[in-house]
Design an enzyme around this catalytic site. Sequence first.
Site, mmCIF file in Angstrom:
data_model
loop_
_atom_site.group_PDB
_atom_site.id
_atom_site.type_symbol
_atom_site.label_atom_id
_atom_site.label_comp_id
_atom_site.label_asym_id
_atom_site.label_seq_id
_atom_site.Cartn_x
_atom_site.Cartn_y
_atom_site.Cartn_z
ATOM 1 N N ALA A 13 8.313 14.793 -10.466
ATOM 2 C CA ALA A 13 8.156 13.980 -11.627
ATOM 3 C C ALA A 13 9.023 14.634 -13.020
ATOM 4 O O ALA A 13 9.829 14.051 -13.524
ATOM 5 C CB ALA A 13 6.851 13.499 -12.199
ATOM 6 N N CYS A 46 5.340 17.986 0.462
ATOM 7 C CA CYS A 46 4.756 16.916 1.638
ATOM 8 C C CYS A 46 5.523 17.732 2.935
ATOM 9 O O CYS A 46 4.945 17.300 3.811
ATOM 10 C CB CYS A 46 5.460 15.620 1.562
ATOM 11 S SG CYS A 46 4.748 14.572 -0.031
ATOM 12 N N ASN A 310 8.357 10.726 -7.975
ATOM 13 C CA ASN A 310 9.676 10.390 -8.173
ATOM 14 C C ASN A 310 9.842 9.313 -9.115
ATOM 15 O O ASN A 310 10.917 8.869 -9.982
ATOM 16 C CB ASN A 310 10.779 10.481 -6.933
ATOM 17 C CG ASN A 310 10.818 11.771 -6.480
ATOM 18 O OD1 ASN A 310 11.865 12.146 -7.051
ATOM 19 N ND2 ASN A 310 9.967 12.242 -5.612
ATOM 20 N N ARG A 447 -3.745 -13.390 11.203
ATOM 21 C CA ARG A 447 -4.114 -14.678 11.771
ATOM 22 C C ARG A 447 -5.794 -14.841 12.140
ATOM 23 O O ARG A 447 -6.529 -15.654 11.867
ATOM 24 C CB ARG A 447 -3.509 -14.789 13.249
ATOM 25 C CG ARG A 447 -3.814 -16.315 13.757
ATOM 26 C CD ARG A 447 -2.800 -16.486 15.000
ATOM 27 N NE ARG A 447 -3.151 -15.494 16.025
ATOM 28 C CZ ARG A 447 -2.475 -15.534 17.112
ATOM 29 N NH1 ARG A 447 -1.509 -16.399 17.586
ATOM 30 N NH2 ARG A 447 -2.997 -14.924 18.292
#
Length: 457
Positions: A13, A46, A310, A447
């Site tokens: 960040a 990560c 990010n 469905r």
Amino acid sequence: MSERLVVIGGDAAGMSAASQARRLKTPGELEIVAFERGHFSSYSACGIPYWVGGDVEERDELIARTPEEHRARDIDLRTRTEVTEVDVPGQRVRTRDLESGTEAWTGFDKLVIATGARPLRPPLPGIDAPGVHGVQTLDDGQALLDSLERTEGRRAVVVGAGYIGVEMAEALLNRGYEVTVLNRGEQPMATLDPDMGRLVHRAMDGLGIRTVGSSAVTKILTGEEGRVRAVATEDAEYPADVVVLGTGVVPETTLARAAGLPLGTYGGLLTDLAMRVRGHENIWAGGDCVEVLDLVSGRERHIALGTHANKHGQVIGSNVGGGYATFPGVVGTAVSKVCDLEIARTGLREKDAREVGLRYVTVTIESTSRAGYYPGAAPMTVKMIAERRTGRLLGVQIVGREGAAKRVDIAAVALTAGMTVEQMTALDLGYAPPFSPVWDPVLIAARKSMAAVRAAG
């Protein structure tokens, strides 16, 4: 005169914000100073389990941009420098050089707080013994690898069975260790509902990873030289030559709290849509130290992911640099794997839906990643949660083999768009036997969810 932007934190960040602001403002318009207490910048935390496990050969492959590369772009990035205080009224930060111990004040016109998250390290006897490792930074990963090189035994205990726990279990298994995972909860992966976590548990056992649920660790036992020798729970002791902590993270907001900045329920900084700290015109925050809006529940959440960090940085940098951008929120999408088992989730679990007062229906279906007759078709389980009255999609969880995890992106888009399960059944997804059955597993679940909603009235 130019303004000064100070950035606290040199990873996703923080440096995304600095880089984007630099694209929009020249050095003559905006001076950028960034402080990072570690040795590295702009790296993939990560990816650490895959580096430890040997899938990624070199540490530097995880680094997107080095401190030297940032400096070459007129960003004054100072590594091994810790910010110890934020003086909001005085618009300055106090720093300490971790090599020399020198302290100094640096003024700012604009401030970005990107201090990340810190691992939960329970205050247990022996928790700081040699051989016990957290895995949060590249320095942590290197320390673990160095420890594995020095360790003669081949028994590893992983404490915690969240994302980091299962990924580190795989990494240690790949390195030839006998791996035991101790988990406080009954099933691994608390980000899934227990019935889906049970599938992960069964698969981990099948891979040779011993997974022990309902096992709260009480202490770390050490040998004569003080190094870890076992992990104790209330019921048993598990021999260990190395211990890896995967007990989760919390926002690192010690500085923000001391500065009187607004924090949320989970201890993360609170921001507006522009990622500006609420009530403060010249302070922004992003990454793992903030709380974000959950678009499904309408509540603030703390989700520590590099993808969000990010994006936060891009939004902050655009706004700091005189542009305009917003971060609307998240739906809680995450994927992981342990060996060949893929794990994915997005949206709400049943527990989350109950906590926010939603009535819902659930369906769970079994399908395959490809047409059943096509070679390599692998099994997959999809669980879908829909709002009972409206049929609005609330969440999806997927556990399966190759081709399972990234199908969660279909559901992530549907959640972001606020689609109902009936609307999902009409999605025009790609089909060919090597890629999917005629009815994609997610659409089969949609469905059946539509039928369950109708049956519920």
